[in-house]
Design an enzyme around this catalytic site. Structure first.
Site, PDB file in Angstrom:
ATOM      1  N   LYS A  65       0.807  -1.228   0.000  1.00  0.00           N
ATOM      2  CA  LYS A  65       0.000   0.000   0.000  1.00  0.00           C
ATOM      3  C   LYS A  65       0.837   1.274   0.000  1.00  0.00           C
ATOM      4  CE  LYS A  65      -4.080  -1.828   2.375  1.00  0.00           C
ATOM      5  NZ  LYS A  65      -5.024  -1.631   3.494  1.00  0.00           N
ATOM      6  N   ASP A 101     -10.231   2.571   1.987  1.00  0.00           N
ATOM      7  CA  ASP A 101     -10.359   2.180   3.398  1.00  0.00           C
ATOM      8  C   ASP A 101     -11.063   3.280   4.206  1.00  0.00           C
ATOM      9  OD1 ASP A 101      -9.169  -0.313   3.161  1.00  0.00           O
ATOM     10  OD2 ASP A 101      -7.157   0.471   3.498  1.00  0.00           O
TER      11      ASP A 101
END
Ligand code: ATR
Length: 261
Positions: A65, A101
């Site tokens: 990420k 997210d």
């Protein structure tokens, strides 16, 4: 007949959950799309493959990420501030990074209540906590951050404009909402609850989903508090990915049912 479209995920250890949710969404909307989880080591080569093969969207898991950001053509501004990309959309060969997210966390909360003006304690100061903190601040919450390693809480709080609460004092609210964004509660890390629930009027959200009923969720439920389990954030971050990939609203019920299997 429509030409099939491919989406998927890049991770070191693939999980079946993304495929279950996304493929259920495609079926529910009659799309000839397919989702494949790829286990990879070489991120740069995987992104080249995405361009070459015309893969439309890829979810990105740890540890990629962070390292993915400089390899992309563009990154959404909030994803850049969070400092993590968990979703890549291929727009005609140009790769755009997003972070779903934070959307997942805020939508999971917003299923239960409006976030604006709420006193929210975020536990943790890692990547997941950053996404949660940025997300609820974006929605107008009053955010406090507590982390086992205090210096990391201070750094994050200064960066986002939140308060810091000492780890030892985190239980003493009053809080409207407490979000566990640490790894505490994960069966393979530390199954104990990272927070003592002392109010019955607090909403407790755990982003840990292995197990679904964490010690924190059980304790909160026993104390009479409202609970939100980790699968809600998982569902809503995938729903946002579906929107980005297909341009359609996500068929939430179908995705949710797939997650329950
Ligand atoms: P992620 O990207 O999933 O957030 P991370 O960046 O490694 O993962 O962050 C993990 C977070 O969980 C950190 O806030 C960590 O606290 P420290 O900064 O003190 O390490 C927190 N954490 C992990 N295990 C914990 C435990 N047993 N009790 C409390 N906090 C814990």
């Amino acid at each position: 007949m429509a030409i099939p479209v491919l989406c998927g995920s890049l991770s070191k250890f693939a999980s079946p959950l993304g495929a279950a949710m996304h493929n259920a969404a495609y079926r529910a909307q009659g799309l000839s799309w397919h989702y494949v989880p790829f286990e990879i080591d070489d991120l740069r080569a995987a992104l080249d493959a995405m361009r070459t093969l015309g893969i439309r969207g890829l979810g990105i898991s740890m540890p990629f990420k962070l390292e993915i950001m400089p390899l992309l053509d563009d990154v959404d501004p909030l994803a850049a501030r969070i400092g993590a990309v968990n979703t890549v959309v291929n727009e005609g060969g140009r790769l755009f990074g997003h972070n779903t997210d934070w959307v997942g966390a805020t939508r999971a909360l917003e299923e239960q209540m409006a976030v604006s003006g709420k006193r929210i304690l975020v536990l943790g100061a890692g990547g997941a906590a950053r996404a949660v903190a940025f997300g609820v601040l974006e929605r107008g919450a009053r955010v406090s951050i507590a982390n086992r390693t205090q210096a990391k809480a201070t750094a994050l709080a200064e960066e986002v404009g939140a308060e810091v609460v000492a780890w030892a004092e985190r239980h003493d609210g009053p809080w409207d909402v407490v979000v566990n964004a640490t790894s505490a509660g994960m069966s393979e890390v530390d199954p104990t609850a990272p927070f003592d629930v002392r109010q019955d009027d607090v909403m407790v959200m755990d982003i840990v989903y292995k197990p679904l009923d964490t010690e924190l969720v059980r304790a909160a439920r026993a104390a009479g508090a409202t609970t939100i389990r980790g699968d809600r954030m998982l569902l809503h971050q995938a729903a946002r990915q579906h929107e980005l990939y297909t341009g359609r609203d996500a068929p939430l019920a179908a995705m949710d049912a797939a997650l329950a299997i």
